[in-house]
Write an enzyme that holds these catalytic residues in place. Structure first.
Site, PDB file in Angstrom:
ATOM      1  N   SER A   1       0.835  -1.193   0.000  1.00  0.00           N
ATOM      2  CA  SER A   1       0.000   0.000   0.000  1.00  0.00           C
ATOM      3  C   SER A   1       0.876   1.252   0.000  1.00  0.00           C
ATOM      4  O   SER A   1       2.036   1.226   0.420  1.00  0.00           O
ATOM      5  CB  SER A   1      -0.925   0.011   1.218  1.00  0.00           C
ATOM      6  OG  SER A   1      -0.182   0.291   2.395  1.00  0.00           O
TER       7      SER A   1
ATOM      8  N   LYS B   1       0.755  -0.631  15.452  1.00  0.00           N
ATOM      9  CA  LYS B   1      -0.552  -1.019  15.997  1.00  0.00           C
ATOM     10  C   LYS B   1      -1.102  -2.282  15.322  1.00  0.00           C
ATOM     11  O   LYS B   1      -1.994  -2.944  15.875  1.00  0.00           O
ATOM     12  CB  LYS B   1      -1.559   0.124  15.894  1.00  0.00           C
ATOM     13  CG  LYS B   1      -2.135   0.396  14.528  1.00  0.00           C
ATOM     14  CD  LYS B   1      -3.109   1.564  14.584  1.00  0.00           C
ATOM     15  CE  LYS B   1      -3.688   1.891  13.225  1.00  0.00           C
ATOM     16  NZ  LYS B   1      -4.580   0.866  12.685  1.00  0.00           N
ATOM     17  N   ASP B   2      -0.567  -2.638  14.127  1.00  0.00           N
ATOM     18  CA  ASP B   2      -0.994  -3.862  13.440  1.00  0.00           C
ATOM     19  C   ASP B   2      -0.235  -5.100  13.911  1.00  0.00           C
ATOM     20  O   ASP B   2      -0.572  -6.218  13.516  1.00  0.00           O
ATOM     21  CB  ASP B   2      -0.782  -3.722  11.927  1.00  0.00           C
ATOM     22  CG  ASP B   2      -1.680  -2.672  11.300  1.00  0.00           C
ATOM     23  OD1 ASP B   2      -2.765  -2.421  11.848  1.00  0.00           O
ATOM     24  OD2 ASP B   2      -1.294  -2.107  10.265  1.00  0.00           O
TER      25      ASP B   2
ATOM     26  N   THR C   1     -16.969   2.104  10.080  1.00  0.00           N
ATOM     27  CA  THR C   1     -15.690   1.662  10.626  1.00  0.00           C
ATOM     28  C   THR C   1     -15.787   0.172  10.946  1.00  0.00           C
ATOM     29  O   THR C   1     -16.822  -0.296  11.405  1.00  0.00           O
ATOM     30  CB  THR C   1     -15.278   2.438  11.892  1.00  0.00           C
ATOM     31  OG1 THR C   1     -14.076   1.874  12.437  1.00  0.00           O
ATOM     32  CG2 THR C   1     -16.365   2.415  12.954  1.00  0.00           C
TER      33      THR C   1
ATOM     34  N   SER D   1     -13.446  -1.149  12.966  1.00  0.00           N
ATOM     35  CA  SER D   1     -12.680  -1.271  14.211  1.00  0.00           C
ATOM     36  C   SER D   1     -13.620  -1.428  15.397  1.00  0.00           C
ATOM     37  O   SER D   1     -14.466  -0.565  15.657  1.00  0.00           O
ATOM     38  CB  SER D   1     -11.808  -0.023  14.404  1.00  0.00           C
ATOM     39  OG  SER D   1     -11.390   0.112  15.745  1.00  0.00           O
TER      40      SER D   1
ATOM     41  N   ARG E   1     -12.778  -1.197  18.478  1.00  0.00           N
ATOM     42  CA  ARG E   1     -12.440  -0.147  19.445  1.00  0.00           C
ATOM     43  C   ARG E   1     -13.167   1.149  19.097  1.00  0.00           C
ATOM     44  O   ARG E   1     -13.793   1.774  19.966  1.00  0.00           O
ATOM     45  CB  ARG E   1     -10.922   0.088  19.449  1.00  0.00           C
ATOM     46  CG  ARG E   1     -10.472   1.273  20.321  1.00  0.00           C
ATOM     47  CD  ARG E   1      -8.964   1.505  20.186  1.00  0.00           C
ATOM     48  NE  ARG E   1      -8.559   1.729  18.808  1.00  0.00           N
ATOM     49  CZ  ARG E   1      -8.590   2.919  18.189  1.00  0.00           C
ATOM     50  NH1 ARG E   1      -8.998   3.997  18.850  1.00  0.00           N
ATOM     51  NH2 ARG E   1      -8.201   3.038  16.933  1.00  0.00           N
ATOM     52  N   ARG E   2     -13.078   1.560  17.842  1.00  0.00           N
ATOM     53  CA  ARG E   2     -13.729   2.807  17.442  1.00  0.00           C
ATOM     54  C   ARG E   2     -15.236   2.717  17.596  1.00  0.00           C
ATOM     55  O   ARG E   2     -15.880   3.667  18.044  1.00  0.00           O
ATOM     56  CB  ARG E   2     -13.338   3.153  16.000  1.00  0.00           C
ATOM     57  CG  ARG E   2     -11.882   3.604  15.874  1.00  0.00           C
ATOM     58  CD  ARG E   2     -11.407   3.668  14.436  1.00  0.00           C
ATOM     59  NE  ARG E   2     -10.044   4.200  14.349  1.00  0.00           N
ATOM     60  CZ  ARG E   2      -9.258   4.064  13.310  1.00  0.00           C
ATOM     61  NH1 ARG E   2      -9.673   3.378  12.241  1.00  0.00           N
ATOM     62  NH2 ARG E   2      -8.037   4.577  13.318  1.00  0.00           N
TER      63      ARG E   2
ATOM     64  N   ARG F   1     -13.403  -1.289   4.659  1.00  0.00           N
ATOM     65  CA  ARG F   1     -12.024  -1.769   4.627  1.00  0.00           C
ATOM     66  C   ARG F   1     -11.301  -1.126   3.462  1.00  0.00           C
ATOM     67  O   ARG F   1     -11.906  -0.517   2.606  1.00  0.00           O
ATOM     68  CB  ARG F   1     -11.988  -3.301   4.451  1.00  0.00           C
ATOM     69  CG  ARG F   1     -12.487  -4.115   5.636  1.00  0.00           C
ATOM     70  CD  ARG F   1     -11.459  -4.213   6.755  1.00  0.00           C
ATOM     71  NE  ARG F   1     -10.145  -4.582   6.246  1.00  0.00           N
ATOM     72  CZ  ARG F   1      -9.788  -5.808   5.896  1.00  0.00           C
ATOM     73  NH1 ARG F   1     -10.644  -6.806   5.981  1.00  0.00           N
ATOM     74  NH2 ARG F   1      -8.565  -6.045   5.469  1.00  0.00           N
ATOM     75  N   GLY F   2      -9.984  -1.298   3.438  1.00  0.00           N
ATOM     76  CA  GLY F   2      -9.180  -0.784   2.335  1.00  0.00           C
ATOM     77  C   GLY F   2      -8.271   0.335   2.798  1.00  0.00           C
ATOM     78  O   GLY F   2      -8.290   0.749   3.951  1.00  0.00           O
ATOM     79  N   ASN F   3      -7.448   0.816   1.875  1.00  0.00           N
ATOM     80  CA  ASN F   3      -6.529   1.888   2.228  1.00  0.00           C
ATOM     81  C   ASN F   3      -7.289   3.209   2.359  1.00  0.00           C
ATOM     82  O   ASN F   3      -8.512   3.276   2.139  1.00  0.00           O
ATOM     83  CB  ASN F   3      -5.390   1.993   1.207  1.00  0.00           C
ATOM     84  CG  ASN F   3      -5.882   2.287  -0.203  1.00  0.00           C
ATOM     85  OD1 ASN F   3      -6.877   2.982  -0.404  1.00  0.00           O
ATOM     86  ND2 ASN F   3      -5.191   1.751  -1.192  1.00  0.00           N
TER      87      ASN F   3
ATOM     88  N   GLN G   1      -7.353   5.944   0.604  1.00  0.00           N
ATOM     89  CA  GLN G   1      -7.983   6.431  -0.617  1.00  0.00           C
ATOM     90  C   GLN G   1      -9.271   5.662  -0.913  1.00  0.00           C
ATOM     91  O   GLN G   1     -10.292   6.243  -1.298  1.00  0.00           O
ATOM     92  CB  GLN G   1      -7.004   6.326  -1.798  1.00  0.00           C
ATOM     93  CG  GLN G   1      -5.812   7.261  -1.707  1.00  0.00           C
ATOM     94  CD  GLN G   1      -4.652   6.707  -0.848  1.00  0.00           C
ATOM     95  OE1 GLN G   1      -4.794   5.681  -0.179  1.00  0.00           O
ATOM     96  NE2 GLN G   1      -3.519   7.398  -0.871  1.00  0.00           N
ATOM     97  N   THR G   2      -9.229   4.331  -0.728  1.00  0.00           N
ATOM     98  CA  THR G   2     -10.406   3.494  -0.957  1.00  0.00           C
ATOM     99  C   THR G   2     -11.530   3.871  -0.001  1.00  0.00           C
ATOM    100  O   THR G   2     -12.700   3.979  -0.398  1.00  0.00           O
ATOM    101  CB  THR G   2     -10.044   2.007  -0.776  1.00  0.00           C
ATOM    102  OG1 THR G   2      -9.031   1.654  -1.711  1.00  0.00           O
ATOM    103  CG2 THR G   2     -11.265   1.123  -0.993  1.00  0.00           C
TER     104      THR G   2
ATOM    105  N   CYS H   1      -5.418  -7.809  18.741  1.00  0.00           N
ATOM    106  CA  CYS H   1      -5.608  -6.575  17.971  1.00  0.00           C
ATOM    107  C   CYS H   1      -7.086  -6.262  17.750  1.00  0.00           C
ATOM    108  O   CYS H   1      -7.414  -5.402  16.962  1.00  0.00           O
ATOM    109  CB  CYS H   1      -4.908  -6.701  16.612  1.00  0.00           C
ATOM    110  SG  CYS H   1      -3.105  -6.661  16.715  1.00  0.00           S
TER     111      CYS H   1
END
Length: 302
Positions: free
Chosen positions: A11, A79-80, A122, A124, A126-127, A144-146, A148-149, A234
């Protein structure tokens, strides 16, 4: 010293991280080569992260490459990285943390909506949990995704806003509006670029020690020890953020139920010393104050 092979995901953000490490090594007159590797986490963009069934989804393929001597080091967003690492792999260096915060990004049509009115995307836990603590009626969507996605999906799909790491936005030099979210405690070691190495490659590990940022290392080790003591991996809704102020460190951390209703937090300032495991110390206090039962409940629900 031979060329140092730097393994990374493909990425844009991961390549930025690898370039940062390469630049610091080149400043010390070492030659480098960046070796992009496709990770399992990048291959599956439909399932939410927490349903993939494993921790280390973004690090596993780089771990394999490191153990097979296809690369000399692996660069990660810390964090990953799971708190339990494979045998012979260790975190050897951390770069200075830059932007640990989570931020809210809205689509233009939702600019005037109150926070409790937003339909939020999201994946996540946690979020989601920390948001639900404040706004329990929120409707969520998986995303999901980067970066930009996700921003493209934000404009195209039926939700109002998403939550991203500020570090990614800043590193990609993206000119977009965002809002800070005081209720969000970052994921352990969010905003930190880390370098993993093979424990038997002593020469390379000694080189990496030269680019390690000690203050960041101290803080993220406290955060990750807090996380591992809670057995959070995680995925569980756990936030942990340590910050150093002269000789003192402040740790803000919390464990939250999936629905946001049960929230156990700690906010401690203390004098640091290398002998004491402060992350474990304060995690055990959380466990004693109902965290043990809450973790069992979360594990049953995931």
């Amino acid at each position: 010293m031979k060329n140092i092979r730097i393994g990374t995901r493909k990425s844009a953000l991961a390549l930025w991280q690898a370039e940062e490490v390469a630049e610091k090594l080149q400043e010390l007159n070492y030659t480098t080569e960046i070796v992009p590797i496709v990770s399992s986490g990048d291959k599956n963009l439909t399932q939410p992260l927490y349903s993939l069934g494993i921790t280390g989804v973004f690090t596993r393929d780089l771990d394999i490459a490191l153990l097979n001597d296809e690369i000399d080091i692996a660069v990660h967003s810390l964090k990953d990285v799971p708190t339990k690492l494979p045998e012979n792999i260790e975190i050897v260096a951390c770069l200075a943390r830059d932007f640990p915060q989570d931020v809210l990004i809205r689509r233009k049509s939702a600019a005037n909506k109150e926070l409790h009115e937003l339909k939020l995307a999201t994946s996540s836990l946690r979020r989601r949990a920390f948001w639900l603590k404040q706004y329990p009626e929120t409707e969520f969507f998986d995303i999901r995704g980067n970066i930009q996605t996700r921003l493209q999906k934000l404009e195209e799909q039926d939700f109002d806003a998403t939550i991203l790491s500020l570090a990614g936005i800043k590193r990609m030099k993206m000119e977009i509006d965002y809002e800070f979210l005081p209720m969000m405690i970052p994921a352990a070691s969010q905003g930190v670029v880390a370098v993993a190495g093979h424990s038997e490659k002593k020469e390379i590990n000694e080189i990496l020690a030269k680019i390690n940022h000690m203050e960041t290392q101290i803080c993220v080790e406290i955060e990750r020890n807090f996380l591992s003591t809670l057995e959070g991996g995680c995925t569980a809704p756990i936030g942990a953020f340590a910050e150093r102020f002269e000789d003192k460190i402040r740790l803000k951390a919390a464990l939250c139920s999936l629905d946001g209703k049960n929230y156990i937090a700690t906010d401690e300032s203390f004098d640091f010393n290398e002998e004491e495991n402060f992350g474990a110390k304060f995690a055990n206090i959380v466990l004693e104050n109902g965290g043990k039962e809450l973790m069992a409940e979360i594990k049953n629900q995931i």
